[in-house]
Design an enzyme around this catalytic site. Structure first.
Site, short mmCIF file in Angstrom:
data_model
loop_
_atom_site.label_atom_id
_atom_site.label_comp_id
_atom_site.label_asym_id
_atom_site.label_seq_id
_atom_site.Cartn_x
_atom_site.Cartn_y
_atom_site.Cartn_z
N HIS A 68 5.56 86.47 -33.40
CA HIS A 68 4.72 87.45 -34.11
C HIS A 68 3.78 88.18 -33.17
O HIS A 68 2.63 88.46 -33.52
CB HIS A 68 3.92 86.75 -35.22
CG HIS A 68 4.77 86.28 -36.36
ND1 HIS A 68 5.20 87.12 -37.35
CD2 HIS A 68 5.29 85.06 -36.64
CE1 HIS A 68 5.94 86.43 -38.22
NE2 HIS A 68 6.02 85.17 -37.80
N ASP B 117 4.13 79.88 -36.14
CA ASP B 117 5.23 79.88 -37.09
C ASP B 117 6.39 80.76 -36.62
O ASP B 117 6.20 81.66 -35.80
CB ASP B 117 4.74 80.39 -38.45
CG ASP B 117 4.17 81.79 -38.36
OD1 ASP B 117 3.43 82.07 -37.38
OD2 ASP B 117 4.45 82.62 -39.24
N GLU B 118 7.56 80.48 -37.15
CA GLU B 118 8.73 81.36 -37.04
C GLU B 118 9.01 81.87 -35.64
O GLU B 118 9.13 83.07 -35.42
CB GLU B 118 8.56 82.57 -37.97
CG GLU B 118 8.47 82.20 -39.43
CD GLU B 118 8.37 83.41 -40.34
OE1 GLU B 118 9.11 83.44 -41.33
OE2 GLU B 118 7.54 84.30 -40.09
N VAL B 119 9.11 80.97 -34.67
CA VAL B 119 9.44 81.41 -33.31
C VAL B 119 10.96 81.57 -33.20
O VAL B 119 11.71 80.62 -33.46
CB VAL B 119 8.92 80.41 -32.26
CG1 VAL B 119 9.20 80.92 -30.86
CG2 VAL B 119 7.43 80.16 -32.46
#
Ligand SMILES: *[C@@H]1O[C@H](CO)[C@@H](O)[C@H](O)[C@H]1NC(C)=O
Ligand SMILES: *[C@@H]1O[C@H](CO)[C@@H](O)[C@H](O)[C@H]1NC(C)=O
Ligand SMILES: *[C@@H]1O[C@H](CO)[C@@H](O)[C@H](O)[C@H]1NC(C)=O
Ligand SMILES: *[C@@H]1O[C@H](CO)[C@@H](O)[C@H](O)[C@H]1NC(C)=O
Ligand SMILES: *[C@@H]1O[C@H](CO)[C@@H](O)[C@H](O)[C@H]1NC(C)=O
Length: 550
Positions: A284, A344-346
Site C-alpha cells: 500500500h 496488510d495485503e503485501v
C-alpha cells in the site's frame, strides 16, 4: 423485523419525549407504541433511572458551571469549550426561534437552573491527551434545583455533558424539559474507533472535523486516520516534503499541512478523541515511491526492470534510514502513544520477480517463503518505531505471519467471515496479545435495508476463549474505506450506521434489544440531523427538524 419497523415508525412521532395519541401512516391509524423508557439516549448508559418528574430549562437562566469543589477551573479550555458547545446544542435553535416572540414562559417551581460539573480527581487532565487508559466514567444526577455531573477527569465529563444534552426534550408546549434522572456510566471497551481513509479520496479538513464532532455525540474515542495509501500521499512531511509534493493528488490543495494536522488533533482532544495515524507499509505504498527514490522494489519482467514498482524494498539499508527519520517525525507530530503500522495485503509478485531480492532470500535462508522476507522488514520497522517510544497497532497479517511482536502490540482483526474472525480473535488472545475487531464493521460495504442491525449484533467478545482472553479485547473500529467515498457522501454513509457500533462498544453486553435500539437510534439520528449532521434515515419516518439540504 416487521415489529421493529412498526415500533420505530411510531416512536419517531413521539419525538424527543413528546406524547401524541395517534399517528397516521400511509392513511392508516396505527396504535400508539410507547417510546423507549430510555428516551433518546444513545449509546445506552450502564445504569439509568429516569423518573416521571419533569423539570423545565429556561433559555435565559440555565447555566453550565464548574462545581465549587471541582479540580478544573475556569482556565480549563476542554470544559469551557464544551460548555459553550452544549449550551448551543441545547438552546441555539430555541433562541433563534424565540426572537420576536412576545414573552418567555414564567419560571415555575419545577425549574432546573444549573448543571454543575465536578471534576473529582486532583488532576483534571485538562491539559493532557486522552489515552487508552483514561477513566471515562461519570455520574449524572438531575434533580432540583440543579443537576450535578461528577467525573474523575474531563474525559468522563465530556461524555456526561453529551448524555445530559440527550436527556433534554421538548414538552407538549415546546418547552425544554428534562426528567429527574440518575445515571452512572462508563464504557465497556476502552478503544472505540472510526477509520477514515484520506488517500483514495482527499478529505477536506471540514469533513474530518464534522466527523470528530459526530464521533463525540456517539462517545467514540479514537480517530484512526488512514492518512496515506497507494493512490495518494496527502501528509505533508517536514522531513520529506517531496512525499506529498510528488505523491499527493495535488501538492498544495490536496495535502494536510502541519497546521492542518495540529488542528485535527486539538479539535479531537477537545472532544476526548485520540488521533492514531496509520502509515501502512511495506504494501500500500505506491504513492510513497513518487517522492522517495529507491524506497520501493523495482519489479522485473524477465531479466529487465519493467519500470513498475512493488512494496517497500526490504533489502536496502537506505530503506531503514528513511523509516528511522520518517517515524521520528511522526512520533513528534502525533501525540498519541500508538501509531498504526499497517502490514496488510503485501503482494509478493514483484519481490519474486527481482533477482536482487532472490539473492537476498538465498543469503538469509528464506527459501521461497516471502512471508519471511516480509517479517524481516516488519521486524526491523518495529524496532525502529520502538526507539521512538511509541506503541504500535498492526493489521492481523503481521501476527498471522509469525513476526516477533512486543507484548503490548495491538492486533487489528479485519479479515474473514464470522467463523474466521472469531477463530482469529481466539488465536490472537490465546497468544496473549491485545486485540481490536473491525471485520463485521466495514461500513464502506453498503447494501439495501437496515444493515445497522448486523453491526449491532456483532460482539467482539463472542469467540471461544477464557475470561483472561476476553479481557484482551480492548474494543473495535468501524471502517469507512475511501474507494467510493469523499466529502460528498462520507457523513450520511457513516452515520447513523456507525452509531450501531458505538453502542456495541460502549453499552453493557446485554444491551441487545433491537426494537428498543431502533426507537432510540431513530431519535438519536434526528438529533444528529437537528445538530446539522446529514445522518441518513433508518427507515420511512420523519424528524421534527429535517435536514434542510445544502
Ligand atoms: C419524563 O416525564 C414525563 C412526564 O412525567 C413522562 O411522560 C415521560 O415518560 C418521562 N420520560 C422518560 C424517558 O421516562
Ligand atoms: C474510574 O473512576 C471511578 C470514579 O473515581 C472509579 O469508581 C472507577 O473504578 C474508575 N474506573 C477504572 C476503570 O479505573
Ligand atoms: C547494511 O547494513 C548492514 C548492517 O549494518 C551492513 O553489514 C552492510 O554492510 C550494509 N550494507 C551496505 C550496502 O551498506
Ligand atoms: C489458530 O491456531 C491454530 C493452532 O495454532 C491453527 O491451527 C489455526 O489455523 C489458527 N486459526 C486461524 C484462524 O488462524
Ligand atoms: C467453541 O468450542 C467448542 C468446543 O471446542 C466447539 O464445539 C464450538 O464449535 C466452538 N465455537 C466456535 C464459535 O468456534
Amino acid at each position: 423485523m416487521i415489529t421493529a419497523v412498526g415500533f420505530g415508525l411510531l416512536s419517531l412521532v413521539l419525538g424527543f419525549g413528546e406524547g401524541l395519541e395517534h399517528n397516521r401512516v400511509g392513511g392508516r391509524a396505527e396504535p400508539v407504541v410507547q417510546a423507549s423508557r430510555y428516551g433518546s439516549l444513545w449509546p445506552l448508559p450502564q445504569k439509568v433511572q429516569i423518573s416521571e418528574v419533569s423539570l423545565k430549562l429556561s433559555t435565559s437562566s440555565f447555566r453550565i458551571v464548574d462545581a465549587k469543589d471541582s479540580s478544573a477551573g475556569p482556565s480549563c479550555s476542554v470544559l469551557q469549550n464544551a460548555y459553550r458547545r452544549y449550551y448551543e446544542y441545547l438552546f441555539g435553535g430555541a433562541k433563534r426561534q424565540r426572537q420576536g416572540q412576545s414573552k418567555s414562559r414564567r419560571a415555575g417551581p419545577s425549574e432546573l437552573t444549573e448543571l454543575q460539573v465536578w471534576i473529582t480527581a486532583s488532576d483534571s487532565e485538562c491539559d493532557g491527551f486522552p489515552t487508552v487508559a483514561s477513566n471515562e466514567s461519570y455520574e449524572l444526577s438531575v434533580g432540583q434545583p440543579f443537576a450535578v455531573l461528577k467525573a474523575p477527569n474531563v474525559w468522563g465529563a465530556l461524555h456526561g455533558l453529551e448524555t445530559f444534552s440527550q436527556l433534554v426534550y421538548k414538552d407538549e408546549y415546546g418547552a425544554k424539559s428534562i426528567n429527574s434522572t440518575a445515571i452512572s456510566d462508563f464504557p465497556r471497551f476502552a478503544h472505540r474507533g472510526i477509520l477514515l481513509d484520506s488517500s483514495r479520496h482527499f478529505l477536506p479538513i471540514k469533513v474530518i472535523l464534522a466527523n470528530l464532532e459526530t464521533m463525540a455525540m456517539n462517545k467514540f474515542n479514537v480517530f484512526h486516520w488512514h492518512i496515506v495509501d497507494d493512490p495518494s500521499f496527502p501528509y505533508l512531511s517536514r522531513t520529506f516534503p517531496q512525499l506529498s509534493k510528488q505523491g499527493a493528488y495535488h501538492p498544495y490543495t490536496h495535502v494536510y499541512t502541519p497546521a492542518d494536522v495540529k488542528m485535527v488533533i486539538e479539535f479531537a482532544r477537545l472532544r476526548g478523541i485520540r488521533v492514531v495515524p496509520e502509515f501502512d507499509t511495506p504494501g500500500h505504498t505506491q504513492s510513497w515511491g513518487k517522492g522517495q527514490t529507491d524506497l520501493l522494489t523495482p519489479c522485473y519482467s524477465g531479466s529487465k526492470p519493467s519500470g513498475t514498482f512493488g512494496p517497500v524494498n526490504p533489502i536496502l539499508n537506505t530503506t531503514y534510514d528513511f523509516m528511522k527519520q520518517f517515524f521520528s517525525e511522526i512520533s513528534t507530530v502525533f501525540p498519541d502513544a500508538y501509531v498504526h503500522l499497517g502490514g496488510d495485503e503485501v503482494d509478493f509478485t514483484c519481490w519474486k520477480s527481482n533477482p536482487d531480492i532472490q539473492k537476498f532470500m538465498d543469503q538469509h535462508g528464506f527459501g521461497q517463503d516471502y512471508s519471511k522476507l516480509e517479517s524481516f522488514y516488519i521486524q526491523k520497522l518495529l524496532d525502529i518505531v520502538t526507539t521512538t517510544k511509541k506503541g504500535y497497532m498492526i493489521w492481523q497479517e503481521v501476527f498471522d505471519n509469525g513476526v516477533k511482536l512486543k507484548p503490548d502490540t495491538l492486533i487489528h482483526v479485519w479479515k474473514g467471515n464470522q467463523q474466521q474472525y472469531q477463530n482469529e480473535m481466539a488465536n490472537v488472545t490465546s497468544s496473549g496479545y491485545q486485540t481490536l475487531l473491525s471485520t463485521p464493521w466495514y461500513l464502506n460495504r453498503i447494501s439495501y435495508g437496515q444493515d445497522w442491525q448486523g453491526y449491532y449484533k456483532a460482539d467482539p467478545q463472542d469467540f471461544n476463549g477464557t475470561e483472561e482472553q476476553k479481557k484482551l479485547v480492548i474494543g473495535g473500529e468501524a471502517c469507512l474505506w475511501g474507494e467510493y467515498v469523499d466529502a460528498t457522501n462520507l457523513t450520511p454513509r457513516l452515520w447513523p450506521r456507525a452509531s450501531a457500533v458505538a453502542e456495541r462498544l460502549w453499552s453493557a453486553k446485554d444491551v441487545t434489544d433491537i426494537n428498543d435500539a431502533f426507537n432510540r437510534l431513530s431519535m438519536h439520528r434526528c438529533r444528529m440531523v437537528e445538530r446539522g449532521i446529514p445522518a441518513e434515515p433508518l427507515f420511512s419516518s420523519y424528524c421534527p427538524h429535517e435536514y434542510k439540504g445544502i
